[in-house]
Structure formats: C-alpha cells, structure tokens
Design a protein around this motif. Sequence first.
Motif, PDB file in Angstrom:
ATOM      1  N   LEU A 218       0.810  -1.243  -0.043  1.00  0.00           N
ATOM      2  CA  LEU A 218      -0.012  -0.177   0.132  1.00  0.00           C
ATOM      3  C   LEU A 218       0.819   1.252  -0.048  1.00  0.00           C
ATOM      4  CD1 LEU A 218      -2.986   1.014  -0.189  1.00  0.00           C
ATOM      5  CD2 LEU A 218      -2.939   0.777   2.402  1.00  0.00           C
ATOM      6  N   GLU A 219       1.905   1.180   0.816  1.00  0.00           N
ATOM      7  CA  GLU A 219       3.058   2.479   0.667  1.00  0.00           C
ATOM      8  C   GLU A 219       3.425   2.684  -0.713  1.00  0.00           C
ATOM      9  OE1 GLU A 219       6.305   4.396   3.380  1.00  0.00           O
ATOM     10  OE2 GLU A 219       6.310   1.957   3.459  1.00  0.00           O
ATOM     11  N   LYS A 220       3.727   1.539  -1.353  1.00  0.00           N
ATOM     12  CA  LYS A 220       4.256   1.626  -2.818  1.00  0.00           C
ATOM     13  C   LYS A 220       3.330   2.439  -3.666  1.00  0.00           C
ATOM     14  CE  LYS A 220       5.799  -1.060  -6.848  1.00  0.00           C
ATOM     15  NZ  LYS A 220       6.243  -2.630  -7.185  1.00  0.00           N
ATOM     16  N   LYS A 221       1.907   1.910  -3.476  1.00  0.00           N
ATOM     17  CA  LYS A 221       0.943   2.661  -4.328  1.00  0.00           C
ATOM     18  C   LYS A 221       0.699   4.147  -3.963  1.00  0.00           C
ATOM     19  CE  LYS A 221      -0.905   0.514  -6.769  1.00  0.00           C
ATOM     20  NZ  LYS A 221      -0.827   0.339  -8.139  1.00  0.00           N
ATOM     21  N   ALA A 222       0.764   4.530  -2.697  1.00  0.00           N
ATOM     22  CA  ALA A 222       0.719   5.802  -2.126  1.00  0.00           C
ATOM     23  C   ALA A 222       1.840   6.568  -2.662  1.00  0.00           C
ATOM     24  CB  ALA A 222       0.727   5.835  -0.648  1.00  0.00           C
ATOM     25  N   VAL A 223       3.169   6.097  -2.525  1.00  0.00           N
ATOM     26  CA  VAL A 223       4.195   6.893  -3.157  1.00  0.00           C
ATOM     27  C   VAL A 223       4.089   7.035  -4.684  1.00  0.00           C
ATOM     28  CG1 VAL A 223       6.878   6.539  -3.664  1.00  0.00           C
ATOM     29  CG2 VAL A 223       5.709   6.095  -1.618  1.00  0.00           C
ATOM     30  N   GLU A 224       3.544   6.019  -5.293  1.00  0.00           N
ATOM     31  CA  GLU A 224       3.295   6.276  -6.841  1.00  0.00           C
ATOM     32  C   GLU A 224       2.196   7.468  -7.109  1.00  0.00           C
ATOM     33  OE1 GLU A 224       0.610   3.436 -10.019  1.00  0.00           O
ATOM     34  OE2 GLU A 224       1.652   2.596  -8.676  1.00  0.00           O
ATOM     35  N   LEU A 225       1.127   7.451  -6.235  1.00  0.00           N
ATOM     36  CA  LEU A 225       0.251   8.361  -6.172  1.00  0.00           C
ATOM     37  C   LEU A 225       0.886   9.868  -5.916  1.00  0.00           C
ATOM     38  CD1 LEU A 225      -2.699   9.474  -6.689  1.00  0.00           C
ATOM     39  CD2 LEU A 225      -3.077   8.778  -4.206  1.00  0.00           C
ATOM     40  N   PHE A 226       1.461  10.001  -4.870  1.00  0.00           N
ATOM     41  CA  PHE A 226       2.136  11.234  -4.649  1.00  0.00           C
ATOM     42  C   PHE A 226       3.311  11.758  -5.467  1.00  0.00           C
ATOM     43  CE2 PHE A 226       5.514  13.536  -2.546  1.00  0.00           C
ATOM     44  CZ  PHE A 226       4.747  14.568  -1.770  1.00  0.00           C
ATOM     45  N   ASP A 227       3.845  10.989  -6.387  1.00  0.00           N
ATOM     46  CA  ASP A 227       4.914  11.120  -7.307  1.00  0.00           C
ATOM     47  C   ASP A 227       4.180  11.938  -8.615  1.00  0.00           C
ATOM     48  OD1 ASP A 227       6.935  10.723  -5.628  1.00  0.00           O
ATOM     49  OD2 ASP A 227       7.224   8.817  -6.434  1.00  0.00           O
ATOM     50  N   ALA A 228       2.760  11.153  -8.866  1.00  0.00           N
ATOM     51  CA  ALA A 228       2.131  11.675  -9.796  1.00  0.00           C
ATOM     52  C   ALA A 228       1.490  13.113  -9.771  1.00  0.00           C
ATOM     53  CB  ALA A 228       0.999  10.663 -10.193  1.00  0.00           C
ATOM     54  N   ILE A 229       1.357  13.687  -8.448  1.00  0.00           N
ATOM     55  CA  ILE A 229       0.970  14.836  -8.522  1.00  0.00           C
ATOM     56  C   ILE A 229       1.995  16.127  -8.566  1.00  0.00           C
ATOM     57  CG2 ILE A 229      -0.269  16.306  -6.736  1.00  0.00           C
ATOM     58  CD1 ILE A 229      -0.778  13.875  -5.141  1.00  0.00           C
ATOM     59  N   PRO A 230       1.521  16.937  -9.701  1.00  0.00           N
ATOM     60  CA  PRO A 230       2.455  17.996  -9.762  1.00  0.00           C
ATOM     61  C   PRO A 230       2.774  18.902  -8.622  1.00  0.00           C
ATOM     62  CG  PRO A 230       0.822  18.060 -11.349  1.00  0.00           C
ATOM     63  CD  PRO A 230       0.326  17.111 -10.369  1.00  0.00           C
ATOM     64  N   LYS A 231       4.217  19.203  -8.360  1.00  0.00           N
ATOM     65  CA  LYS A 231       4.618  19.771  -7.264  1.00  0.00           C
ATOM     66  C   LYS A 231       4.902  21.361  -7.482  1.00  0.00           C
ATOM     67  CE  LYS A 231       4.765  15.538  -5.446  1.00  0.00           C
ATOM     68  NZ  LYS A 231       4.734  14.837  -6.546  1.00  0.00           N
ATOM     69  N   PRO A 232       4.854  22.274  -6.393  1.00  0.00           N
ATOM     70  CA  PRO A 232       4.297  22.023  -5.090  1.00  0.00           C
ATOM     71  C   PRO A 232       2.620  21.989  -5.316  1.00  0.00           C
ATOM     72  CG  PRO A 232       4.860  24.233  -5.188  1.00  0.00           C
ATOM     73  CD  PRO A 232       5.131  23.673  -6.459  1.00  0.00           C
ATOM     74  N   PHE A 233       2.092  21.234  -4.245  1.00  0.00           N
ATOM     75  CA  PHE A 233       0.745  21.057  -4.107  1.00  0.00           C
ATOM     76  C   PHE A 233       0.154  21.340  -2.854  1.00  0.00           C
ATOM     77  CE2 PHE A 233       2.019  17.017  -3.120  1.00  0.00           C
ATOM     78  CZ  PHE A 233       0.689  16.421  -2.487  1.00  0.00           C
ATOM     79  N   LEU A 234      -1.123  21.575  -2.925  1.00  0.00           N
ATOM     80  CA  LEU A 234      -2.057  21.749  -1.572  1.00  0.00           C
ATOM     81  C   LEU A 234      -3.074  20.522  -1.786  1.00  0.00           C
ATOM     82  CD1 LEU A 234      -3.870  24.947  -0.166  1.00  0.00           C
ATOM     83  CD2 LEU A 234      -5.168  22.808  -0.932  1.00  0.00           C
ATOM     84  N   SER A 235      -3.162  19.861  -0.504  1.00  0.00           N
ATOM     85  CA  SER A 235      -4.024  18.888  -0.322  1.00  0.00           C
ATOM     86  C   SER A 235      -5.409  19.514   0.371  1.00  0.00           C
ATOM     87  CB  SER A 235      -3.513  17.618   0.244  1.00  0.00           C
ATOM     88  OG  SER A 235      -4.422  16.625   0.687  1.00  0.00           O
ATOM     89  N   LEU A 236      -6.377  19.450  -0.363  1.00  0.00           N
ATOM     90  CA  LEU A 236      -7.822  19.919   0.177  1.00  0.00           C
ATOM     91  C   LEU A 236      -8.882  18.659   0.624  1.00  0.00           C
ATOM     92  CD1 LEU A 236      -9.652  22.211   0.640  1.00  0.00           C
ATOM     93  CD2 LEU A 236     -10.464  21.856  -1.760  1.00  0.00           C
ATOM     94  N   HIS A 237      -8.959  18.725   2.041  1.00  0.00           N
ATOM     95  CA  HIS A 237     -10.199  17.647   2.144  1.00  0.00           C
ATOM     96  C   HIS A 237     -11.318  18.275   2.182  1.00  0.00           C
ATOM     97  CE1 HIS A 237     -11.694  14.483   5.265  1.00  0.00           C
ATOM     98  NE2 HIS A 237     -11.875  13.976   4.310  1.00  0.00           N
ATOM     99  N   LEU A 238     -12.113  18.167   1.253  1.00  0.00           N
ATOM    100  CA  LEU A 238     -13.479  18.752   0.944  1.00  0.00           C
ATOM    101  C   LEU A 238     -14.602  17.664   1.088  1.00  0.00           C
ATOM    102  CD1 LEU A 238     -14.949  21.241  -0.265  1.00  0.00           C
ATOM    103  CD2 LEU A 238     -14.561  20.018  -2.488  1.00  0.00           C
ATOM    104  N   ARG A 239     -15.471  18.068   2.027  1.00  0.00           N
ATOM    105  CA  ARG A 239     -16.680  17.149   2.467  1.00  0.00           C
ATOM    106  C   ARG A 239     -17.941  17.753   2.091  1.00  0.00           C
ATOM    107  NH1 ARG A 239     -15.947  13.326   6.025  1.00  0.00           N
ATOM    108  NH2 ARG A 239     -17.445  12.396   4.711  1.00  0.00           N
ATOM    109  N   PHE A 240     -18.448  17.190   0.732  1.00  0.00           N
ATOM    110  CA  PHE A 240     -19.782  17.812   0.354  1.00  0.00           C
ATOM    111  C   PHE A 240     -20.480  16.592  -0.415  1.00  0.00           C
ATOM    112  CE2 PHE A 240     -22.962  20.431  -1.539  1.00  0.00           C
ATOM    113  CZ  PHE A 240     -23.301  21.154  -0.454  1.00  0.00           C
ATOM    114  N   GLU A 241     -20.370  15.446   0.210  1.00  0.00           N
ATOM    115  CA  GLU A 241     -21.027  14.180  -0.369  1.00  0.00           C
ATOM    116  C   GLU A 241     -22.442  14.278   0.138  1.00  0.00           C
ATOM    117  OE1 GLU A 241     -18.475  14.114   1.734  1.00  0.00           O
ATOM    118  OE2 GLU A 241     -16.745  12.864   0.869  1.00  0.00           O
ATOM    119  N   PRO A 242     -23.372  13.428  -0.372  1.00  0.00           N
ATOM    120  CA  PRO A 242     -24.724  13.153  -0.017  1.00  0.00           C
ATOM    121  C   PRO A 242     -24.800  13.105   1.323  1.00  0.00           C
ATOM    122  CG  PRO A 242     -24.685  12.654  -2.419  1.00  0.00           C
ATOM    123  CD  PRO A 242     -23.143  12.754  -1.718  1.00  0.00           C
ATOM    124  N   ASP A 243     -24.142  11.964   1.655  1.00  0.00           N
ATOM    125  CA  ASP A 243     -24.309  11.368   2.989  1.00  0.00           C
ATOM    126  C   ASP A 243     -23.947  12.407   4.096  1.00  0.00           C
ATOM    127  OD1 ASP A 243     -21.518  10.706   2.149  1.00  0.00           O
ATOM    128  OD2 ASP A 243     -21.299   9.664   3.878  1.00  0.00           O
TER     129      ASP A 243
END
Length: 438
Positions: A218-243
């Motif tokens: 899972l860490e390998k997959k997480a690093v793969e995802l992190f590396d794919a995001i253009p840098k620098p970047f802001l992580s936004l936790h947005l909560r507007f789902e129906p539930d």
Amino acid sequence: MIASPVKPLFVFVLTFSLLLVVILLSPSPHFLQIQVPSGSSVGSDIWSVKRIMEWRPCKWWLQGHLTPLPAKTNGYIRVDCYGGLNQMRRDLCDGVGIARLLNATLVLPKFEVAAYWNESSGFADVFDVDYFIQKMSGFIEVVKELPKDIASKEPFRVDCSKRKGQFDYIESVLPSLLEHHYISFTPAMSQRRDRYPQYAFATLCQACYSALRLNSSLEKKAVELFDAIPKPFLSLHLRFEPDMVAYSQCEYPNLSPSSIAAVEAARVDRKPWTGELAQIWRKRGKCPLTPNETVLMLQSLNIPTSTNIYLAAGDGLMEMEGFTSVYTNVFTKSALLNQEDFTRMHGNTKAALDYHVSINSDAYVATYFGNMDKIVAAMRTYKRMHNTLFLSRKAFAELTSQGLEGAELKKALWEVHKNDFSIGRGFALPDCFCEFEL
C-alpha cells in the motif's frame, strides 16, 4: 618562474558572478507566490503569517515509556474497530492506551466489515504488522497469536457503546478482564482520560503517531500517487458528499436538481432544520462548506487559482463545477492511478492513500474537523509541517449572516484565519502534543 594567479582568480570571480545571477533570477521556493489584492492590508498569503504558538510532541512521550511493563499481564485485549479508516484508527489509538492502563497484552485489532463503507479490509491489509509490534516494544506487549488455552475461544465482549457520563475503564472493564482473561471492546467516546497515568498516555501517543505505517504494497501505491501529483501542491479535504450533507441536517436551497435528489436519498430519517433553527445550526458551524463557498474561502486567503490541488475526498462529491471552473489544476486519485488497481481498492485503502498524500503535501486545508483532519493535522505537526489550516464554517456562517459580501467578506475571513493560523488552532490535540511560544 612563478605562475601568475590572475587567470584562476578571474575564472573564480566569473563563475561566482554567474552563480549569483542565477540565484537572484530564480523563482522563490515559497509555496504560494501571488499578487496581493489592491487595498489589502494583509501579507502575501496565509502561509506567510507569523506564528506565535507552535505545537510539538510532548517531551514525556518522546523520552519513551516512563514505567516498565509489569512482569505479569492481567489478560488479553482485542480492540474492535468500526467505521471508516480514520475512525478505526482513532479507536485503535484509544484502545491501545486503555490496554496499557489495564496492564493487558494487546491482540492485533479487528477491523470490522462495514457494508456502509464498502469495506472488507483488515488491519494487516492497511498497516505493517511487524513494524507496529516493534515500535510498541516496551510500551505494551503485542501478540499475533494467543496462547493455546484461549486461542480457540472468542473474546468476552464488553459493551462500552451505551455508557453514559464519564466512563472509567478501571472500574468498569478491569473486572471482566480479570474474570475472563480475554476480552474485546470498542472504546467509548466518554472515557475518563483525565485519570490516565502518563505511561498510558505515552502508549496511546506511540501507537497513534509512531507505530502505524502503511504496509509495503500500500505504501508503494501511495508513493506512486504522490509522485504523480505536480509539485508543489495543496491537499484539500473537501466534504460535500450526499451522506455528509444529509447527516448535517443543513439546508442548501441552491443545489442542482441532481444534488438535491442525491441528498434526499441519503437522508433516511434525518430531516433538515428549517427557519430560525436552521440559522442557529449553521452559526454553530455544523454545515459543511459547499465547493463554491470553499472557493471564496481559499481566495480570501490569497491562495492563487493556479495552485495545484489534490482532492483528498471520497467518491460522490457534489457541485464541483463551481470549484473546478476557478481552481483549474485539480487532481484526484481516481484520475492518477491505474483504473484496474483503483476499482479493486476498498474504502480503507483509498482513505490510506489520501492520508499519505495529505501528511506529506506542501500544505493541507480542511473544510471539516473530522477524524481524518485531526489525525492528518497531528501527523503534520509531528513531522514539523505547519502549513495546515481548517476553514472556519462557523465564521463563514456568522459573517454572511451579517450581510458581508465581496471584498469586505474576504477581508473579515482573512482576519479570522490569520489568527487561527498564528496560534496553530487545530494543529494537534492536547493528549500527545504541547504548546510552545515562538
């Protein structure tokens, strides 16, 4: 004949001059570079605000376990965890501290299957078991297997869920542990932490912030995802789902027909507040920010619309058109990961990817203050990454109810969040972190 030093000196001066020119003309490494709105009295961006308080891990925890483990255990405890990954992580942290409080040996926790979360992964599917056991050594004994005399038995279940008031584990749970020798429980929200000795607190802190890391796959997959995001970047936790909207019991009259239908389908028996009660509820900060409201908040903090933003969120976000039409560089795990791998993932593993990206991002902004936000903020504090901020739903509701809009509203929102950032509000919870004046 003595060689002249002039030529080497000339080469050195020329090289140094060229290097100086490159440095002066290079862009600043600062995370956000923006033009300040005309007439604004604020600094360049929210991250440039000087902090006057800082949260750091408390010394009594980092110095290690304060009290040696007793020679004899009172029995075995399994912590049963429910809900999404971050709720289960919260229960696990509490449960480990309680097990140490009761002088028990910890059995690997059980992650309950939850149909609501589309979840079937267990503790070992997310976390590195051997690393967890190693890092907890000296704080509490952790076993993969039970002794033969009790291995075939199910643990005696101690129900803590309906306990009211201030719940004390020594008074209420220890007798069952001594009688049955193997018990399971889910920590109650109303536990009496004020009675914990420091060694139990240190065990809780060690489990939550030092001993849990993703397993290798899972860490390998997480690093793969992190590396794919253009840098620098802001992580936004947005909560507007129906539930989430349905659970909040808030009114949103301007939603699209499809969003209204999705919310109504998720409401079940949770009817929205109306009239004056709806206003009171909103002013208490109970209503999730819409994507459009989030845009306004980010702009009030002078975060450029060209910022790379990773969307740390679940599936089904509503009303995103208003957000992505302004902040155009938005990235999601579903778009960046291999689709076959992504569709095979469960809720816990997807949440683990968001967690990894968020604790390592250049900045983290949350529109809510839920389990993930608290853990991510604390981990970022632990890692000395302080570009963290919680958008104030309460301030937004209060200011808009006063009729503020446009530049006046943005200026007022800036002041609120400038003060929050300067004192580190929400950076970490006080159980494991202590305040220091800067």
